[in-house]
Write an enzyme that holds these catalytic residues in place. Structure first.
Site, PDB file in Angstrom:
ATOM      1  N   ILE A   1       6.695 -11.805  -2.470  1.00  0.00           N
ATOM      2  CA  ILE A   1       6.976 -12.452  -3.740  1.00  0.00           C
ATOM      3  C   ILE A   1       7.969 -13.590  -3.555  1.00  0.00           C
ATOM      4  CG2 ILE A   1       8.008 -12.122  -6.019  1.00  0.00           C
ATOM      5  CD1 ILE A   1       6.883  -9.265  -5.985  1.00  0.00           C
ATOM      6  N   GLY A   2       8.997 -13.374  -2.739  1.00  0.00           N
ATOM      7  CA  GLY A   2      10.003 -14.417  -2.526  1.00  0.00           C
ATOM      8  C   GLY A   2       9.416 -15.683  -1.938  1.00  0.00           C
TER       9      GLY A   2
ATOM     10  N   TYR B   1      14.922   3.866  -6.155  1.00  0.00           N
ATOM     11  CA  TYR B   1      14.489   2.491  -6.358  1.00  0.00           C
ATOM     12  C   TYR B   1      14.471   2.163  -7.853  1.00  0.00           C
ATOM     13  CZ  TYR B   1      11.281  -1.504  -6.617  1.00  0.00           C
ATOM     14  OH  TYR B   1      10.703  -2.717  -6.896  1.00  0.00           O
TER      15      TYR B   1
END
Length: 264
Positions: A19-20, A154
């Site tokens: 995603i980054g 998470y």
């Protein structure tokens, strides 16, 4: 609607993959000068070469370093320069039985997924408010709202990011700086492929494994497929732009309809 980020500098943490990387590419295509970040200097340089190979007009700068500690964050910010757009994308995830998660693992998830973002916001927000413009985006997850039984540590960290975003938006009130979180749904990345195969038969071809994962572990998804990283990046680019000037303190969903709620 034209997204123009010319003359803006963006730092995207954890932007050598997934995603980054997609966010970095999309912001650069909109005209931003984008700092690519990862722990490995070689990995950062390789990603920059790949991104420039796709589009030679992208303005990219190397900002290697581990933003999960203060010294690394300082080095990354020094390489980047004044930050107009901060994308806190770096994060870790993994499955574990709830009662097997020890204290050190709980701390690790908080330090990487939450405290690293807080540290960078603390360092960059004063400059943004002083210049009268800025964008801060924390990449959260559907797991912030729908806590998965197989990775509650998470989920906890991503829930905390929603609170961090809302709180710093109040700190930045009236300054021209917006702070938001993006609730990303189940997304197709290399790390997620590995995670999927931890939960379904590893002998299945990827298309079948993905369908089985969504059917058995993410049945709430209205999209009924994994989201592509570029779909997350498109929303991030909009929220990073002057066009999103009235959106702040928000948790914006790009979740494929996974969260079964009218509002976040």
């Amino acid at each position: 609607m034209r997204i123009d980020l010319t003359d803006k500098t963006a730092l995207v943490t954890g932007s050598t993959q997934g995603i980054g990387r997609a966010i970095a590419a999309t912001l650069a295509d909109a005209g931003a000068r984008v700092a690519i970040n990862g722990r490995s200097a070689d990995g950062v340089e390789a990603t920059i070469a790949e991104l420039r190979g796709e589009n030679g007009e992208r303005d990219l700068v190397a900002a290697p370093g581990d933003v999960t500690d203060a010294e690394g964050a300082t080095a990354v910010l020094a390489a980047t320069g004044d930050v107009d757009i901060l994308i806190n994308n770096l994060g870790i995830f993994g499955s574990a039985p709830a009662l097997d998660i020890d204290d050190d693992e709980w701390r690790r998830y908080f330090e990487v997924n939450v405290l690293a973002a807080v540290r960078l916001i603390r360092e960059t927000l004063p400059g943004m408010t002083g210049r009268g413009w800025g964008r801060i985006l924390n990449i959260a997850s559907d797991s912030a709202i729908v806590i998965p039984a197989e990775m509650i540590h998470y989920g906890m960290s991503k829930t905390a990011l929603l609170a961090v975003s809302r709180g710093f938006a109040k700190e930045a009130a009236g300054t021209g700086v917006t702070v938001n979180s993006v609730i990303a749904g189940p997304t197709h990345t290399g790390g997620v492929e590995k995670f999927v195969y931890e939960l379904v038969d590893e002998r299945l071809p990827w298309d079948e494994a993905q369908r089985e994962f969504m059917r058995t572990h993410r049945p709430q998804s209205l999209l009924q497929r994994l989201i592509e990283p570029e779909e997350i990046a498109n929303m991030v680019a909009y929220l990073s732009s002057p066009l999103a000037s009235a959106t702040t303190g928000a948790a914006v969903r790009v979740d494929g309809g996974y969260v079964d709620a009218i509002v976040p």
